[in-house]
Design an enzyme around this catalytic site. Structure first.
Site, short mmCIF file in Angstrom:
data_model
loop_
_atom_site.label_atom_id
_atom_site.label_comp_id
_atom_site.label_asym_id
_atom_site.label_seq_id
_atom_site.Cartn_x
_atom_site.Cartn_y
_atom_site.Cartn_z
N HIS A 252 77.20 63.11 51.22
CA HIS A 252 76.42 62.77 52.39
C HIS A 252 75.29 61.79 52.05
O HIS A 252 75.02 60.86 52.80
CB HIS A 252 75.84 64.05 52.99
CG HIS A 252 75.26 63.89 54.35
ND1 HIS A 252 76.02 63.89 55.48
CD2 HIS A 252 73.97 63.72 54.75
CE1 HIS A 252 75.24 63.72 56.53
NE2 HIS A 252 73.99 63.62 56.12
N HIS B 270 76.86 64.15 63.14
CA HIS B 270 76.37 65.51 62.88
C HIS B 270 77.53 66.46 63.13
O HIS B 270 77.44 67.40 63.92
CB HIS B 270 75.15 65.84 63.75
CG HIS B 270 73.99 66.31 62.93
ND1 HIS B 270 73.11 67.26 63.34
CD2 HIS B 270 73.61 65.96 61.68
CE1 HIS B 270 72.21 67.47 62.38
NE2 HIS B 270 72.49 66.69 61.38
#
Lengths: 243, 732
Positions: B44, B90
């Site tokens: 990430h 998200h």
């Protein structure tokens, strides 16, 4: 004339109201910070839409304790023009300047859309430039617009022409299918007894320019400006004029 | 605490990566340091699987003021103004806890934008859910929609557009991609840089709690059964706090106190401080005792790894600390000096005056591991590309077929969703959700920007290169038909597990497809986000490289919407109506097949977009709609359903193939426009100059949609099918 636009923490239509007053209607306007006291020189106060204090606890419930609200109440008591839009309407009911309460929408969801409103009373400082019974298109954007008051209050509002705006169909029927949020009697906007305080859920500042899809909200601002130029110049509230 | 093999594994680090840490430090890390390495080296934060491929994107262009590498990209729109925009995912948090996952996604992207000095003016979202028959889908749709609405409405940034798709491949991993654009003065850009040795580092916003610890690591892993157990790694959003933070920061930006600023997103205090130091070529010393905390007894490990929301880190000029604090106090926010910029290029963490951890900055950023993961064309690719259209049974009832298509979640009206978003606040939204692109005016100018998000992941599954190129082309087309010249894009590359060679193949192909389309269409990439490991129990999502694009309209009066407006207008089809059922919604919904080879000719695409732009500028276009899912028939139906009052059409198409191909085929580079009779020669001339076919196919007329002998449907039936499908499903 000069408008004061109250900024609570979480207000988010303050800029929009300022833009409408200042740039669409070429009037003077100032922001008023919620911690300010000693309001001076305003002819009309606008409590804009938004989520004051994040709508935490209950819409408008915390904002009514902001220091500026004492000033708003005394301005209104002296007959000053006060316009509460959406969250501003909610705050006015919490502050006791308008009766009733705005509950969660019937289907419990936020609703943003154009609505049609029937102008029920055009003999107010906020609606005089509309024809009585005319139908106007002004958008709503709220999760808590479901107007409720006890039966006696509703009767008093209805009997005295204080229900100023009612959700209707495009041809002016205040039918159940035109009621977006479950409000009693399709109520979209009411005034206080003296007629100098209006609370409305729809956003007239969002319907003041043709490129935004409707100019029907202009009448609210034009009526206020008209009311002021007609009769209120000598009764400026909050300070003495030098006449 | 001794670092064991188990601890390393729990932190998502491989044994090779741990060896590398030992080499960098020349000693064993303590738990705090291990934690910092683990989040900074997570997929990430580090982009370790994707970084080498992302270098292929063209990132420069005449409008670009800030390309990739900052919190957001920025384009110049003239008049001394600029637009910052970015899209982020998200996905993992939203699948675990849809309301908070989606809400904090919105909060995060908004911070990325106002960190640059921009006031957010519009948000969009691209959402993917599992199929309607998956029991979790309705719950996720409800929660994600409410979360986006809850955050965006409260903070007062209009959600002006988006896209929503439903497909089996998202049953175990929904996608929530959110994009925000903000407006700023081009000479007042703020960046995330820590410079000026000795300058104070200030922490502002909400207090730090224990929420979201290891969120970035969670987002860098696949789900097994029971992914919900990871709920504690999802943060909780407070849009009211962020609204205050937004206003306070914008007030602060009017001063000259700020040296650099960055939001605390994934990996919180760790990534913000490390990235700022990295950009500034400096180091940062942080004093844990000064960090505002929500709970007693938090360790440096917890403080550094917390992902509590609504926090920012900034470096200010020496001596301005008190003035900065004063601005935040006005907004009832805490601002504390928590550290300083140091010469040593390290992140140094102090507790009780003692160093509790110290790591060289470069080892966490530029020198973090980069993988060239193996890639392999999937064995099943040939079989899904094989498609014999002659074996497709032609529909007996075309009316029923069209109605069924209009009820498909991927085509049906998304009003049930966008009705819950305040799309009008800020009084700039000129074209609201429902048309091809949103149009947002820029007050004080005659300009407007148009925004869109697009990706058809079925095309990407069938051919990731072509599919990704189509996503770019469709985004640009959606802007062009709205009257906007595309100027830059942001991407959100959502893929499965990169440790699978088949997924890496999809990823690399998609990157190259985006690259090709960007070059030919002249639209650079100015920022983006990669979300990998969208896999549950071994099933990966369809490759989904979502494209968010912004276009510029020089004169607001020159914008167009998709809806028919006047009885009697001529309907004109731009582009050739080729036969292409490959990967179509028709094949999926009616015949249950995802097969074939989607295709696009990017040169032709460029031509049709230029033709549209020129015709709109010439003032002859009454409506313009891009042809996409559901083909010409669905596009015509959508154009009839003008929210101001539906209006019918009578159309005759000429074709040499089967009617289902002509009506429902999804060949690219087609646009339906309406014009006045008198303007036909003008549009013919413009199209000729851009080598684009142009054919009158019918007229706006009456209260029904009639297409040849196949379709005759009253608008009421179309509206019921298309308009009511989503609500019917979600309430059933």
């Amino acid at each position: 004339m000069k408008f004061g636009i109250i900024v609570f923490p979480g207000s988010n239509c303050d800029h929009d109201c300022y833009h409408a007053v200042k740039h669409v209607f070429s009037q003077k306007a100032d922001y008023v910070w919620h911690k300010d006291t000693g309001l001076k020189g305003f002819d009309c106060l606008i409590l804009p839409g938004g989520f004051s204090y994040g709508d935490y606890l209950r819409t408008g419930a915390i904002a009514r304790f902001s220091p500026v609200m004492n000033e708003v109440v005394s301005f209104a008591k002296k007959g000053g023009l006060v316009l509460g839009i959406c969250n501003g309407f909610q705050i006015l009911t919490e502050a006791g300047l308008l009766p009733g309460v705005l509950m969660r929408n019937r289907d419990l969801k936020f609703i943003c859309k154009q609505t049609y409103l029937r102008v029920e009373n055009n003999r107010t400082a906020f609606t005089s430039s509309y024809g009585e019974g005319s139908v106007v298109k002004i958008p709503i954007a709220h999760a808590d617009g479901n107007y409720y008051a006890d039966p006696d209050t509703i009767t008093a509002l209805e009997d005295n022409g204080r229900v100023v705006l009612r959700y209707s169909t495009s041809d002016g029927q205040a039918a159940p299918e035109a009621n977006p949020n479950g409000s009693l009697n399709n109520i979209a906007g009411i005034t206080n007894e003296a007629g100098n305080v209006l609370g409305m859920m729809p956003h007239p500042e969002r319907a003041a320019e043709a490129e935004l899809g409707s100019t029907d909200g202009r009448g609210v601002f034009e009526s206020i400006i008209h009311a002021f130029s007609d009769c209120c110049k000598d009764h400026r509230h909050g300070h003495k004029t030098h006449s | 605490m001794k670092i064991t093999e188990e601890t390393v594994k729990e932190h998502g680090l491989s044994s090779e990566e741990y060896e590398r840490i030992l080499g960098i430090l020349g000693r064993e890390p303590n738990l705090l340091e291990l934690g910092i390495f683990s989040v900074m080296w997570s997929e990430h934060c580090s982009y370790k699987s994707s970084r080498r491929h992302l270098k292929n994107f063209p990132t420069k262009g005449p409008y670009v003021l800030q390309g990739p590498g900052e919190n957001a990209g920025i384009v110049d729109i003239g008049d001394g103004l600029a637009v910052a925009f970015k899209m982020e995912s998200h996905n993992h948090p939203s699948f675990i806890e849809p309301y908070q996952g989606a809400a904090t996604g919105v909060g995060g992207i908004l911070r990325d934008i106002f960190t640059m000095g921009a006031r957010p003016i519009a948000s969009l979202n691209s959402l993917r859910f599992g199929s309607f028959d998956n029991p979790r889908t309705a719950y996720l749709v409800e929660g994600v929609t409410a979360g986006i609405a809850g955050y965006g409405n409260c903070i007062g940034v209009p959600t002006v557009g988006g896209e929503v798709y439903f497909d089996d491949s998202y049953n175990g991993n929904c996608l929530v991609n959110v994009m925000t654009a903000g407006l700023l003065k081009k000479d007042r850009i703020f960046r995330g840089t820590a410079s000026g040795i000795g300058n104070p580092v200030i922490y502002v916003g909400s207090k730090t709690g224990r929420d979201g610890i290891h969120g970035a690591t969670m987002a860098s892993d696949v789900f097994g059964e029971g992914g919900e157990e990871r709920r504690p790694t999802v943060q909780v959003g407070d849009p009211f706090a962020e609204k205050l933070l937004l206003e306070a920061c914008l007030e602060l930006f009017k001063t000259s106190h700020v040296v650099g600023i960055q939001d605390m997103g994934a990996a919180g205090l760790t990534s913000s401080s490390v990235e700022m130091a990295s950009r500034g070529g400096t180091g940062i010393e942080l004093d844990m005792d000064a960090v505002p905390r929500r709970e007693e007894g938090m360790t440096p490990y917890e403080i550094m790894l917390s992902e509590s929301q609504e926090r920012m880190l900034m470096v200010v000029k020496k001596g301005t600390g008190e003035a900065v604090k004063e601005i935040f106090r006005k907004w009832d926010l805490e601002a504390e000096v928590v550290g300083r910029v140091i010469e040593d290029k390290s992140i140094r963490i102090l507790e009780n005056g003692k160093i509790s951890g110290e790591i060289p900055i470069a080892s966490l950023t530029d020198d973090a591991p980069v993988y060239d993961r193996p890639s392999k064309r999937p064995d099943w690719q040939d079989s899904i590309n094989e498609f014999d259209k002659h074996a497709v049974k032609e529909p007996e009832d075309y009316n029923e077929t069209l109605l069924k298509l209009l009820q498909s979640g991927n085509i049906a009206s998304k009003e049930w969703i966008y009705r819950q978003y305040d799309h009008m606040v800020r009084t700039d939204t000129v074209v609201c959700p429902g048309s091809d692109a949103a149009v947002v005016r820029i007050k004080g100018t005659h300009k407007a920007i148009a925004l869109t998000v697009d990706c058809n992941s079925r095309y990407c599954y069938l051919d990731p290169f072509k599919g990704a190129a189509i996503a770019v082309a469709e985004a640009a087309r959606n802007l062009a038909v709205s009257g906007a010249r595309p100027i830059a894009l942001t991407d959100c590359l959502n893929f499965g597990n990169p440790e699978r060679p088949e997924v890496m193949w999809q990823f690399t192909e998609a990157v190259m497809g985006i690259r090709e389309a960007c070059i030919i269409l002249g639209v650079p990439v100015i920022g983006g986000n990669v979300s990998l490991y969208n896999e549950t129990s071994g099933v990966s999502i369809h490759p989904t490289p979502t494209i968010g694009m912004v276009g510029l309209i020089d004169d607001l009066s020159e914008h167009t919407t998709q809806w028919f407006k006047n009885e009697g207008d001529v309907i004109v089809l731009l582009g050739s109506n080729a036969a292409a059922l490959d990967g179509s919604e028709y094949m999926k919904v009616i015949h249950g097949a995802e097969k074939g080879m989607p295709d696009i000719d990017l040169a032709k695409e460029k031509n049709i977009q230029e033709a549209c732009l020129e015709a709109i500028k010439a003032g002859i276009i009454v409506s313009a709609h891009d042809v996409s899912e559901g083909g010409v028939a669905a596009a015509l139906a959508e154009s009839c359903l003008n929210p101001e009052g539906a209006i019918g059409a009578v159309v005759g198409l000429s074709y040499d193939w089967r009617a289902d191909e002509a009506l429902f085929g999804e060949a690219q580079s087609k646009v339906i426009v309406t014009i006045k009779d008198k303007d036909f020669s003008k549009i013919e001339k413009i199209c000729k100059a851009h080598s684009t076919p142009c054919e009158p196919i019918g007229r706006v007329k009456g209260g029904a949609l009639v297409i040849g002998d196949e379709i005759a449907l009253p608008l009421g039936r179309i509206k019921d099918a298309w308009g009511g499908a989503l609500a019917k499903y979600l309430h059933s």
